[in-house]
Write a protein that holds these residues in place. Structure first.
Motif, PDB file in Angstrom:
ATOM      1  N   SER A 215       0.751  -1.196  -0.052  1.00 51.15           N
ATOM      2  CA  SER A 215       0.004  -0.045  -0.033  1.00 51.15           C
ATOM      3  C   SER A 215       0.916   1.274   0.129  1.00 51.15           C
ATOM      4  O   SER A 215       0.426   2.294  -0.296  1.00 51.15           O
ATOM      5  N   VAL A 216       2.229   1.145   0.186  1.00 56.74           N
ATOM      6  CA  VAL A 216       3.192   2.268   0.038  1.00 56.74           C
ATOM      7  C   VAL A 216       2.952   3.166  -1.010  1.00 56.74           C
ATOM      8  O   VAL A 216       2.969   4.385  -0.896  1.00 56.74           O
ATOM      9  N   PHE A 217       3.109   2.371  -2.034  1.00 58.76           N
ATOM     10  CA  PHE A 217       3.122   3.191  -3.465  1.00 58.76           C
ATOM     11  C   PHE A 217       1.846   3.281  -4.127  1.00 58.76           C
ATOM     12  O   PHE A 217       1.815   3.441  -5.583  1.00 58.76           O
ATOM     13  N   VAL A 218       0.855   3.129  -3.454  1.00 61.91           N
ATOM     14  CA  VAL A 218      -0.561   3.217  -4.081  1.00 61.91           C
ATOM     15  C   VAL A 218      -0.751   4.659  -4.439  1.00 61.91           C
ATOM     16  O   VAL A 218      -0.561   5.613  -3.720  1.00 61.91           O
ATOM     17  N   GLY A 219      -1.319   4.996  -5.853  1.00 64.64           N
ATOM     18  CA  GLY A 219      -1.559   6.401  -6.359  1.00 64.64           C
ATOM     19  C   GLY A 219      -0.390   6.771  -7.011  1.00 64.64           C
ATOM     20  O   GLY A 219      -0.622   8.026  -7.398  1.00 64.64           O
ATOM     21  N   PHE A 220       0.842   6.252  -7.029  1.00 64.17           N
ATOM     22  CA  PHE A 220       2.044   6.859  -7.918  1.00 64.17           C
ATOM     23  C   PHE A 220       1.748   6.627  -9.088  1.00 64.17           C
ATOM     24  O   PHE A 220       2.829   6.143  -9.969  1.00 64.17           O
ATOM     25  N   GLN A 221       0.765   7.342  -9.858  1.00 63.19           N
ATOM     26  CA  GLN A 221       0.596   7.077 -11.174  1.00 63.19           C
ATOM     27  C   GLN A 221       1.492   7.930 -12.250  1.00 63.19           C
ATOM     28  O   GLN A 221       1.918   7.313 -13.359  1.00 63.19           O
ATOM     29  N   ASN A 222       2.303   8.828 -11.696  1.00 68.35           N
ATOM     30  CA  ASN A 222       3.190   9.644 -12.687  1.00 68.35           C
ATOM     31  C   ASN A 222       4.624   9.135 -12.290  1.00 68.35           C
ATOM     32  O   ASN A 222       5.356   9.788 -13.175  1.00 68.35           O
ATOM     33  N   LEU A 223       4.917   8.440 -11.463  1.00 66.90           N
ATOM     34  CA  LEU A 223       6.131   7.990 -11.086  1.00 66.90           C
ATOM     35  C   LEU A 223       6.668   7.140 -12.414  1.00 66.90           C
ATOM     36  O   LEU A 223       6.152   6.325 -12.685  1.00 66.90           O
TER      37      LEU A 223
ATOM     38  N   LEU B 238       1.666   2.616 -12.847  1.00 61.64           N
ATOM     39  CA  LEU B 238       1.596   2.141 -14.135  1.00 61.64           C
ATOM     40  C   LEU B 238       2.508   2.527 -15.096  1.00 61.64           C
ATOM     41  O   LEU B 238       2.683   1.962 -16.189  1.00 61.64           O
ATOM     42  N   ASN B 239       2.973   3.851 -14.829  1.00 59.94           N
ATOM     43  CA  ASN B 239       3.943   4.473 -15.537  1.00 59.94           C
ATOM     44  C   ASN B 239       5.542   4.252 -15.288  1.00 59.94           C
ATOM     45  O   ASN B 239       6.360   5.021 -15.797  1.00 59.94           O
ATOM     46  N   LEU B 240       5.508   3.435 -14.309  1.00 59.35           N
ATOM     47  CA  LEU B 240       7.081   3.241 -13.551  1.00 59.35           C
ATOM     48  C   LEU B 240       7.832   2.544 -14.908  1.00 59.35           C
ATOM     49  O   LEU B 240       7.504   1.370 -15.188  1.00 59.35           O
ATOM     50  N   THR B 241       9.124   2.962 -15.180  1.00 59.73           N
ATOM     51  CA  THR B 241      10.061   2.637 -16.072  1.00 59.73           C
ATOM     52  C   THR B 241      11.115   1.922 -15.506  1.00 59.73           C
ATOM     53  O   THR B 241      11.990   1.074 -16.183  1.00 59.73           O
ATOM     54  N   THR B 242      11.582   2.436 -14.623  1.00 60.07           N
ATOM     55  CA  THR B 242      12.943   2.016 -14.091  1.00 60.07           C
ATOM     56  C   THR B 242      12.661   1.785 -12.335  1.00 60.07           C
ATOM     57  O   THR B 242      12.233   2.831 -11.605  1.00 60.07           O
ATOM     58  N   LEU B 243      13.064   0.624 -11.990  1.00 62.60           N
ATOM     59  CA  LEU B 243      13.110   0.320 -10.683  1.00 62.60           C
ATOM     60  C   LEU B 243      14.323  -0.198 -10.126  1.00 62.60           C
ATOM     61  O   LEU B 243      14.850  -1.329 -10.664  1.00 62.60           O
ATOM     62  N   HIS B 244      14.846   0.198  -9.255  1.00 55.13           N
ATOM     63  CA  HIS B 244      16.088  -0.309  -8.316  1.00 55.13           C
ATOM     64  C   HIS B 244      15.803  -0.975  -7.028  1.00 55.13           C
ATOM     65  O   HIS B 244      15.126  -0.133  -6.196  1.00 55.13           O
TER      66      HIS B 244
END
Length: 962
Positions: free
Chosen positions: A360-368, A390-396
């Motif tokens: 639930s931490v990153f719920v709503g980060f649609q522009n991230l 949904l727009n997340l392209t890079t995840l570390h």
């Protein structure tokens, strides 16, 4: 002492002459010989004058001869310099037309900059200066540089800047003053910087003493958009309250603000809210941030709406005390509601998520789009933790303890845009046999980059499973598996079986593993890195079918695999190869056909191998080659055709590396020395040093001036001078050869005499007695019989045999001292060594070591001591016990000391006394010195060396060997 010598006055020979008081008198020359030598010396004066004239004229002739130009250390527009001279930090021999100057001062003395440093370079547009020993800058140092747009002074010891250091109405756009010792922001410079857009005063010692605002210092900089104030602090009295308008008027212009390691804010303040253009904010390592992440809630709510990137790395807390302080959905409310926020970087912030990342931490980060939560110390990620990003392209996710626990990243795979996933150093802590299950992570479309470096993966990961289609693999372009424990790419996930789905795979990096096989690679691969594995010879023993699968390969790195050869069968198949790197192997030679089919090759690096040559034929067909590196090999001579036909004429080649080879500076390499003085294709050309000849070894090649005289005339001149000098020396030597021979004999005799006398005079004992001190019989015989017969003997007939002094261990060794040390010292101070040989002496290892030491002590000295040892055979010896080193000692002076008759006993003592009293250098060798005669017939040889086989009673002769 009496000896024969030849008088240099004539041919008179004096034999058995009277004693010579001073042997050096033999070196005196007669007046006749002196007159002859004076006449010859006058004849040599002319030749001496000629030689002096040549030495005087040689430098002049050498300077007239054409020399090669110096290595160009500066470019036409950019200059990079390292200086050590404190009085001249800025070199004054550069081209006046340079536009960019980069200076690194490495001297040990304090130095500074002054206006005279830049008088020659009025066209400079960019200046970069660093050096820990630069301590000051004088007034008007840069005032003459009207075109200057970039000024960087960093890593110096400057504490303040002068008021008029810059020109009036300067055009400077970027001013970098980071990593110095400044204590204040140089705001007095700002009126002269109307065009300044970037200011960096980070990591100084700046303390802003005004608690109300910092903006007053920047109000004249209307174009400023980037400000770096890292490590800037405010006093403790300002800690409780910092006004919201603290950054006025920066709030209206700045787009990038860096406050790393600063203490001017805390979580309850809204000092960033009124920024109208701020896009990037870095507040990493917050000095005043409190320990609980809930305190960040108000800070996040007061961020400007224009913010696109937020960096707050290394926010740490005491997780033991504040275990309940974890980020929740409510904590990140301000970030979630920021309409433009696309990047969040909170790496190394262990307070953020506790041990588990809640879904639930990153719920709503649609522009991230970019999220870095690496090294946050969480051990578990709940399923679908990012399903609304949904727009997340890079995840570390690097550096967390995820182990091999599978989890789902997204709930709706079809809406995912993740393209880059990094899970480096997510260590498996249980054991190395756990297979890293990557399939659940890769059910994301269109993922094209997966990074699994620095883990403990032992078998090939399975990028797909049986529960889902493999469509999500169609976009995967790059896989990083470096620094793992892979030993075979065919085990586990079986890469070959997945190749049909990995149709887009272009780059595979498997360096620093334990691979011994490389068969079965996907044919679509273009970039392959297999460095630091265990391929050895196997890579080049692959069948042709396996290599043919790599025909699309463009880049290959097989460095550090201890490969010994580079087969042309291997490279000829990969016709699309553009980059081949085989650094740090054991390659000694390359087949001249190796690169005949690689017409597209652009980079060839065979550095750090054992090549002794590199011929032009190897690169003859490589018309597109841009980089050729041969550094750190064993190449002594550069192929002339390679330089003249390829390096000089190639329009594409930009780098030709040859540093670290034992290059020759002989005249046959003149073309190469001329080449490096004219081209900029050789990186670090100033580090090329000579290896041959020995007189130039270690000297930099570009400093070595080849001259026409040295290379083309010097050789013949040396031959002529040598022949002439040989004739000049040979004629007098031949004419006076007899005088020279006589002088040599006299000098040799005198040196021999002085050495012998010096040895005799430094001795404290006449003889060192070596015997088995642990044997009572040997001890009694030495201390009573031998001592009485030698030391207590007195006679008037032969005074030299009286008052003899022996070294006997049981009597003369110092109490408490080291026996072996005293033994060595006693041997060195004794003229003779007497070994009392008995059966107990032969069988004791300690005695064998003493005998061996006596032999080395006798024959290892600088002075000549023939027959310094005498061996006394006290009893009948056991033949089996006679081994080295006794076999060599028994070939010298052997005396049978087991006689029974009084006459023979007296002759034995007389012979021993004579041996001890006789000077070392005059003792005459015993002709009967063979081991067989000495042992079997020792009793038949009397003290005078006469054979007594027929005289004497045979019954009195006792065999020496039992």
């Amino acid at each position: 002492m009496t000896y024969m010598y030849i008088s240099i006055r004539g041919s008179q020979v004096i034999q058995k002459g009277d004693s010579v008081g001073l042997p050096l008198t033999c070196l005196l020359l007669s007046s006749e010989v002196s007159h002859i030598l004076i006449q010859e010396a006058m004849k040599l004066q002319v030749l001496l004058c000629i030689w002096i004239c040549f030495i005087a004229i040689y430098p002049i002739v050498s300077s007239i001869c054409t020399s090669e130009p110096e290595l160009c250390s500066e470019c036409t527009t950019i200059a990079y310099c390292k200086t050590n001279t404190s009085s001249q930090i800025i070199p004054q021999k550069l081209l006046t037309s340079i536009l960019e100057l980069n200076i690194l001062y490495k001297g040990n003395e304090n130095a500074g900059l002054n206006p005279a440093s830049f008088d020659r370079y009025v066209n400079l547009r960019s200046i970069t200066i660093s050096g820990a020993k630069i301590t000051f800058i004088e007034e008007k140092t840069f005032s003459s540089l009207k075109s200057l747009v970039w000024l960087a002074i960093y890593k110096t010891s400057i504490t303040e800047l002068p008021n008029e250091v810059l020109p009036m109405s300067s055009k400077i756009v970027s001013l970098v003053l980071e990593n110095n010792l400044l204590t204040n922001i140089p705001s007095f410079l700002f009126p002269n910087l109307p065009s300044l857009t970037r200011l960096d005063v980070g990591f100084n010692h700046i303390i802003h003493k005004n608690c109300t605002t910092i903006g007053e210092d920047f109000k004249q900089l209307s174009n400023l958009n980037t400000v770096i104030l890292s490590n800037m602090t405010i006093p403790n009295e300002c800690k409780t309250e910092v006004p919201d308008d603290f950054f006025l008027p920066l709030q209206r212009t700045v787009t990038h603000l860096n406050l790393t390691m600063s203490n001017i804010y805390n979580g309850s303040q809204a000092i960033f809210k009124n920024f109208t253009k701020l896009e990037v904010l870095d507040i990493s390592i917050a000095k005043r941030f409190t320990s609980c992440p809930a305190d960040a809630k108000e800070l996040f709510l007061n961020l400007p709406q224009t913010l696109k990137r937020l960096v707050f790395r290394r926010w740490r807390t005491n997780r033991i005390i504040n275990g309940s302080c974890t980020v929740t959905n409510e904590t990140l409310k301000g970030l979630r509601e920021s309409p433009n926020l696309a990047t969040i970087d909170t790496m190394f912030s262990d307070f953020m998520f506790g041990d588990t990342l809640n879904n639930s931490v990153f719920v709503g980060f649609q522009n991230l789009k970019y999220l870095n939560i690496g090294y946050s110390r969480f051990a578990r990620i709940e399923h679908d933790a990012f399903h609304q990003c949904l727009n997340l392209t890079t995840l570390h996710l690097d550096g967390n303890s995820l182990g091999s626990r599978p989890f789902k990243l997204f709930q709706n795979l079809s809406q995912s845009n993740l393209r880059y996933l990094s899970m480096r150093e997510c260590y498996v802590y249980s054991d190395y046999s756990i297979t890293y299950d990557a399939a659940p992570l890769l059910k994301v479309s269109p993922l094209n980059w997966i990074d699994l470096r620095h883990n403990y993966i032992v078998t090939m990961p399975s990028f797909a499973d049986n529960e889902t289609d493999q469509y999500h693999l169609n976009s995967l372009v790059t896989i990083h598996l470096d620094f793992n424990q892979l030993s075979d790419i065919q085990s586990g996930g079986n890469l070959t079986a997945q190749c049909d789905s990995l149709m887009a795979l272009r780059s595979l990096f498997i360096s620093n593993n334990r691979l011994k096989k490389v068969q079965g690679l996907c044919p679509s691969i273009k970039n392959l890195n297999l460095a630091s594995n265990q391929l050895y010879h196997y890579w080049f023993s692959m069948n042709e079918a396996s290599v043919t699968r790599l025909q699309h390969l463009e880049s290959l790195d097989i460095s550090d695999n201890q490969i010994t050869s580079l087969s042309w069968n291997f490279t000829s198949v990969m016709t699309n190869l553009t980059e081949l790197i085989t650094v740090k192997n054991n390659i000694t030679s390359i087949d001249h056909r190796s690169f005949n089919q690689n017409h597209l090759l652009k980079v060839l690096d065979v550095s750090a191998n054992f090549l002794t040559e590199f011929k032009y034929l190897l690169v003859k067909n490589l018309s597109k080659l841009r980089t050729l590196k041969l550094d750190d090999n064993d190449i002594t001579s550069i192929d002339e055709d390679l330089v003249k036909k390829f390096v000089n004429k190639s329009r594409t080649l930009k780098t030709f590396g040859v540093v670290g080879n034992p290059l020759s500076c002989l005249c046959d390499q003149e073309f190469f020395h001329h080449f490096i003085n004219q081209t900029d294709k050789i990186p670090f050309a100033n580090k090329l040093i000579c290896h041959d000849p020995a007189s130039l070894r270690g000297k930099k090649i570009y400093e070595y001036r080849l001259r026409i005289f040295e290379c083309h005339i010097k050789f013949f001149f040396i031959i002529f001078v040598s022949l002439l000098g040989g004739v000049i020396v040979a004629v007098p030597l031949y004419k006076y050869r007899w005088y020279i021979a006589h002088s040599r004999v006299v000098v040799k005799t005198i040196i021999r005499h002085l050495s012998d006398v010096q040895f005799e005079q430094t001795c404290l004992y006449d003889a060192y007695i070596m015997y088995d001190s642990s044997s009572e019989e040997d001890q009694l015989w030495v201390t009573k019989d031998l001592r009485l017969a030698i030391e207590d003997y007195a006679t008037t007939d032969n005074p030299s045999t009286t008052n003899l002094k022996l070294y006997i261990t049981d009597r003369d060794v110092l109490p408490g001292s080291n026996v072996y040390t005293e033994m060595i010292k006693a041997m060195e101070k004794s003229r003779k060594i007497i070994i009392v040989l008995s059966n107990s002496f032969l069988r004791r290892p300690r005695c064998k070591g003493q005998a061996d030491l006596a032999g080395r002590e006798t024959f290892g000295c600088n002075y000549y001591q023939p027959h310094r040892i005498m061996v006394l055979i006290r009893e009948k010896l056991d033949e089996e016990a006679i081994k080295a080193p006794f076999t060599s000692l028994l070939t010298e002076n052997v005396v049978d000391a087991q006689a029974t008759s009084e006459q023979k006993i007296e002759r034995t003592w007389r012979r021993i006394r004579k041996f001890v009293a006789q000077p070392t250098f005059e003792y005459v060798r015993n002709d009967r010195s063979s081991l067989e005669i000495s042992i079997t017939n020792a009793s038949a040889v009397d003290s005078e060396g006469r054979d007594n086989h027929t005289s004497g009673d045979p019954t009195e002769t006792t065999p020496l060997i039992a």
